[in-house]
Every structure is written in structure tokens, then in C-alpha cells.
Motif scaffolding. Structure first.
Motif, PDB file in Angstrom:
ATOM      1  N   LEU A 107      28.486  42.689  33.117  1.00 13.64           N
ATOM      2  CA  LEU A 107      27.585  43.167  34.157  1.00 13.64           C
ATOM      3  C   LEU A 107      27.721  42.265  35.381  1.00 13.64           C
ATOM      4  O   LEU A 107      27.444  41.065  35.299  1.00 13.64           O
ATOM      5  CB  LEU A 107      26.135  43.104  33.659  1.00 13.64           C
ATOM      6  N   ARG A 108      28.153  42.832  36.482  1.00 15.77           N
ATOM      7  CA  ARG A 108      28.319  42.045  37.707  1.00 15.77           C
ATOM      8  C   ARG A 108      27.503  42.656  38.840  1.00 15.77           C
ATOM      9  O   ARG A 108      27.954  43.559  39.541  1.00 15.77           O
ATOM     10  CB  ARG A 108      29.792  41.962  38.096  1.00 15.77           C
ATOM     11  N   PRO A 109      26.295  42.173  39.030  1.00 12.86           N
ATOM     12  CA  PRO A 109      25.482  42.682  40.131  1.00 12.86           C
ATOM     13  C   PRO A 109      26.014  42.160  41.461  1.00 12.86           C
ATOM     14  O   PRO A 109      26.497  41.036  41.536  1.00 12.86           O
ATOM     15  CB  PRO A 109      24.082  42.094  39.865  1.00 12.86           C
ATOM     16  N   GLY A 249      37.836  46.601  37.245  1.00 19.36           N
ATOM     17  CA  GLY A 249      36.557  45.900  37.385  1.00 19.36           C
ATOM     18  C   GLY A 249      36.744  44.505  37.946  1.00 19.36           C
ATOM     19  O   GLY A 249      35.911  44.001  38.703  1.00 19.36           O
ATOM     20  N   ASP A 250      37.827  43.862  37.566  1.00 20.77           N
ATOM     21  CA  ASP A 250      38.119  42.530  38.106  1.00 20.77           C
ATOM     22  C   ASP A 250      38.249  42.613  39.627  1.00 20.77           C
ATOM     23  O   ASP A 250      37.647  41.827  40.363  1.00 20.77           O
ATOM     24  CB  ASP A 250      39.427  42.020  37.488  1.00 20.77           C
ATOM     25  N   ILE A 251      39.005  43.588  40.083  1.00 14.94           N
ATOM     26  CA  ILE A 251      39.295  43.708  41.507  1.00 14.94           C
ATOM     27  C   ILE A 251      38.065  44.204  42.281  1.00 14.94           C
ATOM     28  O   ILE A 251      37.664  43.622  43.292  1.00 14.94           O
ATOM     29  CB  ILE A 251      40.494  44.655  41.721  1.00 14.94           C
ATOM     30  N   SER A 253      34.961  44.064  41.521  1.00  9.37           N
ATOM     31  CA  SER A 253      33.805  43.161  41.549  1.00  9.37           C
ATOM     32  C   SER A 253      34.008  42.049  42.575  1.00  9.37           C
ATOM     33  O   SER A 253      33.046  41.583  43.185  1.00  9.37           O
ATOM     34  CB  SER A 253      33.480  42.611  40.164  1.00  9.37           C
ATOM     35  N   ASP A 254      35.228  41.619  42.784  1.00  7.20           N
ATOM     36  CA  ASP A 254      35.467  40.652  43.863  1.00  7.20           C
ATOM     37  C   ASP A 254      35.185  41.292  45.213  1.00  7.20           C
ATOM     38  O   ASP A 254      34.570  40.687  46.096  1.00  7.20           O
ATOM     39  CB  ASP A 254      36.932  40.166  43.854  1.00  7.20           C
ATOM     40  N   CYS A 255      35.638  42.511  45.354  1.00  6.43           N
ATOM     41  CA  CYS A 255      35.421  43.236  46.601  1.00  6.43           C
ATOM     42  C   CYS A 255      33.919  43.388  46.854  1.00  6.43           C
ATOM     43  O   CYS A 255      33.420  43.062  47.935  1.00  6.43           O
ATOM     44  CB  CYS A 255      36.105  44.595  46.490  1.00  6.43           C
TER      45      CYS A 255
HETATM   46 MG    MG Z   1      38.121  38.105  38.860  1.00  9.21          MG
END
Ligand code: MG
Ligand code: IPM
Length: 370
Positions: A107-109, A249-251, A253-255
Motif C-alpha cells: 500500500l503506497r499512499p 507499481g514500482d514505477i 508509485s515513484d511518479c
Molecule cells: Mg521503487
């Protein structure tokens, strides 16, 4: 009778130990004023564990993580460890921890704080009130798929990574996302690359069927990942909950975190499947990295780690009210103009890591008396 909860702290590398030290103070305070005893145990992880144990995640650390009610991590990695063989780099320890604990739902808010709107490179009106939750699949996909590796002779080498998903791996993370979407705005965006990838076709199919069978009250919208990246920067507030695979999701979420402009403020949680008692293994960590350039200077921002702890209070320790209290205290400190160096601006009071911890504790005390 006092309840006991066990928290394993993995401070990690560079600023990791500095930011988790401020969380310890919040933990101690809560332990004092509530009828819950929060017991803390520490261990090495990442580069620190390579130095202490010869590997980034020792078996004994993994065992402690499995029996704790929740794990809090600082940050791992950094230049001191970049020369290490790939299998004992700090990153390998992190991937192993996720996999061994089966923490499939990340979960990345990404939310903005009114006091910090100026920190984003986007216009304030585009991001004011932004509150997105990215749910990233964390234990499968191209990060773990076999076969993988580099083979062949010099000048003719071939590199292989495998993107691979089983239906149940898609199903269980989509289920977490639908549940969260139902509690929030009732809209879920599912992100894939169905126009190109087989895994995208399966992803879309499983998510669509799940919505039809169990979540018809939640509106489901499908989106290609390239379009999603574009929309996140164009009009981020159209999103509430986004569910996607490990790499996307990695990409994304950084964005999304950069859209808010305050990377130093963002928490995250990685959750496993609930057991028969509803207990899930869980790892909480700030989104920011180990920031080698500012390590040891007592200027790192501890608020992302503190907000990660507030997610732990809500998702793992059954202390939702206290989690909300910590969040309110963070906002109040910012509203008072208190800033660490990464988020400072003209007119603000620039504080060290410790001093931000002091300010937060003072707020917590005052707010819990009120
Ligand atoms: Mg990352
Ligand atoms: C993250 C990080 C990790 C990932 C790295 C450090 C292996 O970028 O948590 O987003 O790619 O998952």
C-alpha cells in the motif's frame, strides 16, 4: 489488563537509524499513556546486516519478523554496499523479506499536505487535497519470475526476465484493493498492459470477474500503464485507489510520490494474507531511501517513518484512533511552520531530525490531553 504487542525494528542503513529513532519516541510515549505495551526488538537489515552477519537478511532476523505483530524498517542500501555481489546487496535482502513473509499487497499512499503544496512541481490547484492509494502486487511478476539471468558467450549474450502471474496472485491483491476502494471513494482503477502482454490479459480478466462476483458496488475502470503515468501527472485527483502489478507499481508509485512534492513525507505498508485469527504479517517503511548524502547530519525528515508507524497502528496493532492522532499531530506540526531541511521554505522554522521529533511529541501530548 495490559495488552502486549511486539514490534520488530529494522533501522537499516544511513538515515534509516536516524528516522526510526524518532519513531521509537512515539512508541514509548504511546506505551506510557495507553493500556497497550509496545515491546520493541531491533535487528540488523540491509547493508548493516551484511556488516554484522555477512548477509542482508539473516535467518534469525526473518524468524523474528515472522513472530512480531509488525515490522518497521528505516531504509536500506547505499554506495558503501554497491560493490557487493548482487545476491548479498541490501536490495536482495528487501526482496527476500517481502517474498519470505509473502507480503503481496503493498500500500503506497500519495497524499498532499496543505502546508506543503508549494513543494510540488505541479500547480497547487492540480494537487490540493490529493489522496491516492496505490496497491502494488509485491511478491510476483517480473521481479521473481523464472527463468531469469544472462547467458551465452561474449558479445552474444542474452538477458532474460520473466513476467509471470498466476490467477490467485492477481485475485488476492485485487481483493485487497477492492476492499480498500469500498471503504474509500468506491472507485478502483486497475492498471495493466493488456494491449501487449499476456499477463495483462489475465490481469484484466481476473479483476473484471472479481468485480462482477463480489464488488459490484465498486466502480472498476481499466487503464493501460502508459496512459496511467500520463494521467497521474495531468490530473492526479481523478484517482483514488489504483491496483497494479509489481513492476508497474514500482514505477507509478515513484511518479505519484513526486507529484505530491514531498517524498520525505510518504509512508508505506506491505501486507500478507490474514491467518485464521485475522492476523497478517506486515512491514512498514517510509517511501524515501537511505539518503547517504545527509546521513549522520541530524537533518533527515522523520515524518515519513512516523506516518509509516501510524499505518502500523491502524493496520496491524488495532489502534486506529492512535494512528489518526499521529496523523493529525503531523499535520499540526506542519501547520505551525515546522520543517526539516527537505521541505523547508522561506518563513518556516527549520528543524533538525531530533527537534522535529520533539515538536511532534509535544503536539501529541497536547492533542491527547485536549
Ligand atoms: Mg521503487
Ligand atoms: C521500491 C524499491 C525497490 C523495488 C528496490 C530497492 C528493490 O524501488 O521499494 O520501490 O524495486 O521494489
Amino acid at each position: 489488563m495490559a495488552v502486549n504487542r511486539k514490534i520488530l525494528i529494522l533501522p537499516g542503513d544511513y538515515i534509516g537509524p536516524e528516522v526510526v529513532d524518532q519513531v521509537r519516541r512515539v512508541i514509548d510515549w504511546l506505551s506510557d499513556v495507553r493500556s497497550v505495551t509496545l515491546e520493541v526488538e531491533d535487528d540488523y537489515f540491509g547493508g548493516a546486516a551484511v556488516e554484522a552477519y555477512g548477509e542482508p537478511l539473516a535467518d534469525k532476523t526473518l524468524d523474528k519478523a515472522k513472530t512480531a505483530d509488525a515490522v518497521l524498517m528505516g531504509a536500506v542500501g547505499g554506495p558503501k554496499f554497491d560493490h557487493l555481489p548482487r545476491d548479498i546487496r541490501p536490495e536482495a535482502g528487501l526482496l527476500k523479506l517481502r517474498k519470505k513473509l509473502d507480503l503481496f499487497a503493498n500500500l503506497r499512499p500519495a497524499m498532499t499536505f496543505d502546508a506543503l503544496l508549494g513543494a510540488s512541481s505541479l500547480k497547487s490547484e492540480v494537487i490540493k487535497g490529493l489522496d491516492i492509494l496505490i496497491v502494488r502486487e509485491l511478491t510476483s511478476g517480473i521481479y521473481f519470475g523464472e527463468p531469469r539471468g544472462i547467458e551465452g558467450k561474449e558479445n552474444e549474450r542474452i538477458a532474460i526476465d520473466t513476467q509471470r502471474y498466476r490467477e490467485n496472485e492477481i485475485y488476492r491483491v485485487a481483493e485487497v484493493a477492492f476492499e480498500l476502494a469500498r471503504e474509500r471513494e468506491g472507485i478502483l482503477h486497475s492498471v495493466d498492459k493488456e494491449n501487449v502482454m499476456a499477463t495483462g490479459i489475465l490481469w484484466r480478466d481476473v479483476v473484471t470477474n472479481l468485480q462482477r462476483d463480489r464488488y459490484s458496488d465498486v466502480e472498476l475502470r481499466h487503464l493501460y500503464v502508459d496512459n496511467c503515468a500520463m494521467q497521474l501527472v495531468r490530473e492526479p485527483k481523478q484517482f483514488d485507489v489504483i491496483v497494479t502489478d509489481n513492476m508497474f507499481g514500482d514505477i507509478l508509485s515513484d511518479c505519484a510520490s513526486m507529484v505530491t512534492g514531498s517524498l520525505g513525507m510518504l509512508p508505506s505498508a506491505s501486507l500478507g494474507a490474514p491467518d485464521s485469527n485475522g492476523r497478517r504479517l506486515a512491514l512498514y517503511e517510509p517511501v524515501h531511501g537511505s539518503a547517504p548524502d545527509i546521513a549522520g547530519l541530524n537533518i533527515a525528515n522523520p515524518l515519513a517513518a512516523i506516518l509509516s508507524f501510524s499505518m502500523m497502528l491502524k493496520h496491524s496493532l488495532d489502534m486506529v484512533e492512535d494512528g489518526l492522532l499521529v496523523e493529525r499531530a503531523v499535520c499540526a506540526v506542519l501547520d505551525d511552520g515546522m520543517r526539516t531541511a527537505d521541505i523547508t521554505e522561506p518563513g518556516a522554522t527549520e528543524l533538525s531530525t531530533d527537534a522535529m521529533g520533539d515538536a511532534l511529541l509535544e503536539k501529541l501530548m497536547r492533542m491527547s490531553e485536549a
